[in-house]
Every structure is written in structure tokens, then in C-alpha cells.
Design a protein around this motif. Structure first.
Motif, PDB file in Angstrom:
ATOM      1  N   ALA A 193     -11.344  -4.953  22.298  1.00  0.00           N
ATOM      2  CA  ALA A 193     -10.600  -3.822  21.731  1.00  0.00           C
ATOM      3  C   ALA A 193     -11.547  -2.786  21.137  1.00  0.00           C
ATOM      4  O   ALA A 193     -12.645  -3.111  20.678  1.00  0.00           O
ATOM      5  CB  ALA A 193      -9.634  -4.322  20.664  1.00  0.00           C
ATOM      6  N   VAL A 194     -11.097  -1.538  21.158  1.00  0.00           N
ATOM      7  CA  VAL A 194     -11.873  -0.439  20.584  1.00  0.00           C
ATOM      8  C   VAL A 194     -11.090   0.153  19.419  1.00  0.00           C
ATOM      9  O   VAL A 194      -9.971   0.652  19.599  1.00  0.00           O
ATOM     10  CB  VAL A 194     -12.144   0.665  21.630  1.00  0.00           C
ATOM     11  CG1 VAL A 194     -12.891   1.831  20.992  1.00  0.00           C
ATOM     12  CG2 VAL A 194     -12.943   0.106  22.804  1.00  0.00           C
ATOM     13  N   ASP A 195     -11.661   0.066  18.223  1.00  0.00           N
ATOM     14  CA  ASP A 195     -11.053   0.727  17.066  1.00  0.00           C
ATOM     15  C   ASP A 195     -11.989   1.842  16.613  1.00  0.00           C
ATOM     16  O   ASP A 195     -13.024   2.098  17.233  1.00  0.00           O
ATOM     17  CB  ASP A 195     -10.785  -0.270  15.931  1.00  0.00           C
ATOM     18  CG  ASP A 195     -12.048  -1.027  15.514  1.00  0.00           C
ATOM     19  OD1 ASP A 195     -13.163  -0.591  15.885  1.00  0.00           O
ATOM     20  OD2 ASP A 195     -11.930  -2.040  14.807  1.00  0.00           O
ATOM     21  N   THR A 196     -11.624   2.511  15.519  1.00  0.00           N
ATOM     22  CA  THR A 196     -12.420   3.638  15.039  1.00  0.00           C
ATOM     23  C   THR A 196     -13.843   3.220  14.702  1.00  0.00           C
ATOM     24  O   THR A 196     -14.807   3.915  15.045  1.00  0.00           O
ATOM     25  CB  THR A 196     -11.755   4.261  13.795  1.00  0.00           C
ATOM     26  OG1 THR A 196     -10.420   4.651  14.123  1.00  0.00           O
ATOM     27  CG2 THR A 196     -12.527   5.499  13.333  1.00  0.00           C
ATOM     28  N   HIS A 197     -13.989   2.074  14.051  1.00  0.00           N
ATOM     29  CA  HIS A 197     -15.320   1.608  13.652  1.00  0.00           C
ATOM     30  C   HIS A 197     -16.180   1.313  14.870  1.00  0.00           C
ATOM     31  O   HIS A 197     -17.335   1.729  14.944  1.00  0.00           O
ATOM     32  CB  HIS A 197     -15.191   0.359  12.786  1.00  0.00           C
ATOM     33  CG  HIS A 197     -16.507  -0.262  12.423  1.00  0.00           C
ATOM     34  ND1 HIS A 197     -17.375   0.298  11.520  1.00  0.00           N
ATOM     35  CD2 HIS A 197     -17.120  -1.393  12.876  1.00  0.00           C
ATOM     36  CE1 HIS A 197     -18.459  -0.450  11.423  1.00  0.00           C
ATOM     37  NE2 HIS A 197     -18.324  -1.481  12.232  1.00  0.00           N
ATOM     38  N   ARG A 198     -15.593   0.610  15.847  1.00  0.00           N
ATOM     39  CA  ARG A 198     -16.379   0.262  17.032  1.00  0.00           C
ATOM     40  C   ARG A 198     -16.687   1.501  17.872  1.00  0.00           C
ATOM     41  O   ARG A 198     -17.752   1.599  18.481  1.00  0.00           O
ATOM     42  CB  ARG A 198     -15.642  -0.776  17.879  1.00  0.00           C
ATOM     43  CG  ARG A 198     -16.566  -1.374  18.946  1.00  0.00           C
ATOM     44  CD  ARG A 198     -15.935  -2.494  19.701  1.00  0.00           C
ATOM     45  NE  ARG A 198     -16.891  -3.039  20.653  1.00  0.00           N
ATOM     46  CZ  ARG A 198     -16.556  -3.629  21.792  1.00  0.00           C
ATOM     47  NH1 ARG A 198     -15.291  -3.748  22.125  1.00  0.00           N
ATOM     48  NH2 ARG A 198     -17.480  -4.101  22.589  1.00  0.00           N
ATOM     49  N   ALA A 199     -15.756   2.455  17.904  1.00  0.00           N
ATOM     50  CA  ALA A 199     -15.995   3.687  18.643  1.00  0.00           C
ATOM     51  C   ALA A 199     -17.196   4.440  18.068  1.00  0.00           C
ATOM     52  O   ALA A 199     -18.013   4.988  18.809  1.00  0.00           O
ATOM     53  CB  ALA A 199     -14.753   4.573  18.598  1.00  0.00           C
ATOM     54  N   LYS A 200     -17.297   4.450  16.754  1.00  0.00           N
ATOM     55  CA  LYS A 200     -18.452   5.098  16.111  1.00  0.00           C
ATOM     56  C   LYS A 200     -19.740   4.385  16.487  1.00  0.00           C
ATOM     57  O   LYS A 200     -20.775   5.006  16.733  1.00  0.00           O
ATOM     58  CB  LYS A 200     -18.283   5.118  14.591  1.00  0.00           C
ATOM     59  CG  LYS A 200     -19.414   5.839  13.854  1.00  0.00           C
ATOM     60  CD  LYS A 200     -19.178   5.834  12.357  1.00  0.00           C
ATOM     61  CE  LYS A 200     -20.284   6.609  11.633  1.00  0.00           C
ATOM     62  NZ  LYS A 200     -21.632   6.111  11.922  1.00  0.00           N
ATOM     63  N   LEU A 201     -19.668   3.050  16.525  1.00  0.00           N
ATOM     64  CA  LEU A 201     -20.841   2.257  16.906  1.00  0.00           C
ATOM     65  C   LEU A 201     -21.243   2.557  18.352  1.00  0.00           C
ATOM     66  O   LEU A 201     -22.438   2.704  18.654  1.00  0.00           O
ATOM     67  CB  LEU A 201     -20.526   0.767  16.735  1.00  0.00           C
ATOM     68  CG  LEU A 201     -21.690  -0.211  16.895  1.00  0.00           C
ATOM     69  CD1 LEU A 201     -22.675  -0.056  15.749  1.00  0.00           C
ATOM     70  CD2 LEU A 201     -21.176  -1.648  16.939  1.00  0.00           C
ATOM     71  N   ILE A 202     -20.235   2.655  19.239  1.00  0.00           N
ATOM     72  CA  ILE A 202     -20.513   2.978  20.642  1.00  0.00           C
ATOM     73  C   ILE A 202     -21.189   4.332  20.743  1.00  0.00           C
ATOM     74  O   ILE A 202     -22.162   4.518  21.483  1.00  0.00           O
ATOM     75  CB  ILE A 202     -19.207   2.961  21.459  1.00  0.00           C
ATOM     76  CG1 ILE A 202     -18.665   1.528  21.561  1.00  0.00           C
ATOM     77  CG2 ILE A 202     -19.431   3.542  22.854  1.00  0.00           C
ATOM     78  CD1 ILE A 202     -17.272   1.437  22.130  1.00  0.00           C
ATOM     79  N   MET A 203     -20.679   5.304  19.980  1.00  0.00           N
ATOM     80  CA  MET A 203     -21.261   6.637  20.010  1.00  0.00           C
ATOM     81  C   MET A 203     -22.696   6.633  19.505  1.00  0.00           C
ATOM     82  O   MET A 203     -23.607   7.191  20.131  1.00  0.00           O
ATOM     83  CB  MET A 203     -20.423   7.615  19.173  1.00  0.00           C
ATOM     84  CG  MET A 203     -20.964   9.049  19.186  1.00  0.00           C
ATOM     85  SD  MET A 203     -19.952  10.210  18.245  1.00  0.00           S
ATOM     86  CE  MET A 203     -18.468  10.259  19.252  1.00  0.00           C
ATOM     87  N   ASP A 204     -22.911   5.994  18.357  1.00  0.00           N
ATOM     88  CA  ASP A 204     -24.251   5.975  17.753  1.00  0.00           C
ATOM     89  C   ASP A 204     -25.273   5.325  18.678  1.00  0.00           C
ATOM     90  O   ASP A 204     -26.370   5.865  18.903  1.00  0.00           O
ATOM     91  CB  ASP A 204     -24.214   5.238  16.411  1.00  0.00           C
ATOM     92  CG  ASP A 204     -23.443   5.995  15.340  1.00  0.00           C
ATOM     93  OD1 ASP A 204     -23.213   7.210  15.537  1.00  0.00           O
ATOM     94  OD2 ASP A 204     -23.066   5.386  14.324  1.00  0.00           O
ATOM     95  N   ILE A 205     -24.921   4.155  19.219  1.00  0.00           N
ATOM     96  CA  ILE A 205     -25.866   3.421  20.066  1.00  0.00           C
ATOM     97  C   ILE A 205     -26.100   4.143  21.392  1.00  0.00           C
ATOM     98  O   ILE A 205     -27.242   4.250  21.861  1.00  0.00           O
ATOM     99  CB  ILE A 205     -25.372   1.982  20.311  1.00  0.00           C
ATOM    100  CG1 ILE A 205     -25.423   1.186  18.996  1.00  0.00           C
ATOM    101  CG2 ILE A 205     -26.214   1.283  21.373  1.00  0.00           C
ATOM    102  CD1 ILE A 205     -24.899  -0.227  19.103  1.00  0.00           C
ATOM    103  N   SER A 206     -25.034   4.662  22.000  1.00  0.00           N
ATOM    104  CA  SER A 206     -25.195   5.342  23.292  1.00  0.00           C
ATOM    105  C   SER A 206     -26.033   6.606  23.148  1.00  0.00           C
ATOM    106  O   SER A 206     -26.885   6.897  24.003  1.00  0.00           O
ATOM    107  CB  SER A 206     -23.830   5.681  23.898  1.00  0.00           C
ATOM    108  OG  SER A 206     -23.091   6.538  23.041  1.00  0.00           O
ATOM    109  N   LEU A 207     -25.827   7.361  22.066  1.00  0.00           N
ATOM    110  CA  LEU A 207     -26.634   8.562  21.840  1.00  0.00           C
ATOM    111  C   LEU A 207     -28.096   8.206  21.595  1.00  0.00           C
ATOM    112  O   LEU A 207     -29.008   8.816  22.165  1.00  0.00           O
ATOM    113  CB  LEU A 207     -26.077   9.350  20.643  1.00  0.00           C
ATOM    114  CG  LEU A 207     -24.767  10.108  20.877  1.00  0.00           C
ATOM    115  CD1 LEU A 207     -24.233  10.656  19.572  1.00  0.00           C
ATOM    116  CD2 LEU A 207     -24.976  11.242  21.877  1.00  0.00           C
TER     117      LEU A 207
END
Length: 278
Positions: A180-194
Motif C-alpha cells: 500500500a502507498v500512503d502519504t508517508h510512504r509516497a514522500k519516502l518514494i519521492m525522496d529516494i527516487s529523486l
């Protein structure tokens, strides 16, 4: 009564080092083993024990509030030493209770010599026992803080492992999302991918969502934000793995992927980028 307490307190202070030497742990083989492996020399450890014993003595005739603050500081330092030396919380607390035995043995000896009134024993207990309890409480709190920090570090590491950026060839990476993707994990995905895109010099990032169980409006919006952020850094994003049932749900919700490039499978996206099986 005050004179009796002062006399006992001064005796404890005068003999703090000798009393500290009596704080031994032969009956606790686990604690003895841990202490033998510790970094603090036994002579220094005895001096450190003597400080707490001195505080107990001073408490019988000095300013109790000031002594409490000193005991709190001692408890925090003792906890840090135990944590550094890998001494468990249970062993540390068992060790603290031995101070009670040493103090009471010294007190009983003076009680018999001076023929103090029996109520003196109760008065001493009312002062020293709460201080011992306070030491144990502070040590417990410090261990809890330490364990919480360890859990946070472990959780952060686990989170980072849940967002793996996998290099395929130079300039192309795959980011498979599972769960599942929630707000917290979405931020983590963004930070790591960038971060990884910049570090690896990425031109194309394949965002595979085949492992995401539900893509609703919130999840879609979060994915859009990730894609937009990557595009601003010059990374072209291809979303793969949108299953048929999820595609139907997306259409019913009126979610539009717009100009974002999507492909049915990761393999299809890789083929378009010129990566094929040899």
C-alpha cells in the motif's frame, strides 16, 4: 531523631568507598560476566558506585531536592554506561538493588552500636528507598529511549529497503513498488527516487506499480507528485503494471494519467528503451 539520621548519613559518606567495594555480584553470574567484559576498569567502577552511596548518606541530613537531582544524573550516566557495555536492563536493575543490602548492613551495624530507637530504621527507609526507586526509574527510562532509537533506525532502514531503485543499464533504473502507498510512504518514494536519480545520473525511471493492491484517487495523486518531481529534474518516467481491474477502477473514479507514459508491463517498457533479452 535528626541527629541520629545525620550521624548515620555522615558515617555512610565517610565510608562510601569501603561500602562500594561491598557491592559485589558473585551470585549473579550473568552480570559478573558482563561487567568483566565492560570497558570501565573495576577501580573506576567502584569509585562510581561510591558516588551513589555518598548521595544516600547525604540525603539523611542534606537538602533532599538537591540530592534527588544528583541521583537522577547518576542514574542517567549509569544507564549509558550499561548500554555502552551491553549490560541488560534486568541485570542493571538487579545490581542497583544490591546497594540497598549494603546500606542496610551498614545501618544495622550502627544501629546496634549506638542503640538507636527502632523508629530510626523507618526514617532511614523513608528517605533512601525512594531514592533507590528513583534510580531504577531513571535507568528504565534511559533504556527505553535507547530502544526507541534503535527501533527508529531499524524502521527507517526497513522503509528504505521497501523503495529499491534498481539500475538496469546506465541511465535507466526500475523502481518497483510493493504494498500500500500512503502519504508517508509516497514522500519516502519521492525522496529516494529523486536522490538516487541524481546520484546515478538517471534519464529514464520505470515506476512499476504491479505490486500496489489499490490505486485510488489519493494513491494516484501521490504518484503524480512523484512523477512531476522527477520530470522537473529531467527524468522521464514510465509507469508500468496497472492491472486491468485497477485500470477499470481508475476510469470509474475519473482519474486521468494525462501525459504520463504508461505501459502494461515492465518488460514492454524496457523493450521500448532498447533493452531486450540476449
Amino acid at each position: 531523631m535528626k541527629e541520629e539520621l545525620k550521624y548515620i548519613g555522615q558515617k555512610i559518606v565517610e565510608n562510601d568507598l569501603e561500602l562500594a567495594k561491598k557491592v559485589v555480584f558473585q551470585k549473579d553470574s550473568i552480570l559478573m560476566k558482563q561487567i568483566e567484559l565492560s570497558k570501565l576498569p573495576i577501580a573506576e567502577r567502584i569509585k562510581y558506585r561510591a558516588i551513589l552511596i555518598r548521595y544516600f548518606g547525604e540525603a539523611l541530613y542534606g537538602n533532599l531536592d538537591e540530592i534527588r537531582e544528583k541521583v537522577i544524573c547518576w542514574g542517567r550516566e549509569a544507564a549509558q554506561i550499561a548500554i555502552r557495555d551491553n549490560i541488560s536492563l534486568s541485570s542493571t536493575l538487579r545490581g542497583i538493588y544490591l546497594y540497598r543490602t549494603v546500606i542496610w548492613d551498614a545501618f544495622t551495624e550502627e544501629l546496634n552500636k549506638r542503640e538507636f530507637a527502632p523508629i530510626t530504621m523507618l526514617d532511614v527507609s523513608k528517605i533512601i528507598d525512594p531514592l533507590l526507586d528513583l534510580v531504577c526509574e531513571i535507568i528504565g527510562e534511559e533504556f527505553e529511549k535507547h530502544n526507541q532509537k534503535l527501533m527508529e533506525v531499524a524502521y527507517t532502514a526497513l522503509e528504505e529497503l521497501s523503495v529499491p531503485v534498481v539500475p538496469i543499464v546506465k541511465g535507466i533504473v526500475v523502481l518497483p513498488i510493493v504494498g500500500a502507498v500512503d502519504t508517508h510512504r509516497a514522500k519516502l518514494i519521492m525522496d529516494i527516487s529523486l536522490h538516487e536519480s541524481v546520484r546515478l545520473g538517471v534519464s529514464y525511471l520505470i515506476l512499476d506499480v504491479s505490486g500496489v493492491p489499490i490505486i485510488d484517487t489519493m494513491v494516484a495523486n501521490q504518484l503524480f507528485q512523484v512523477v512531476k518531481a522527477l520530470q522537473l529534474t529531467g527524468v522521464e518516467v514510465i509507469i508500468t503494471g496497472i492491472r486491468p481491474e485497477i485500470a477499470q477502477t481508475v476510469v470509474k473514479l475519473g482519474i486521468h494519467f494525462g501525459e504520463i507514459k504508461t505501459r502494461a508491463t515492465m518488460m514492454q517498457a524496457l523493450n521500448e528503451l532498447g533493452i531486450t533479452k540476449s
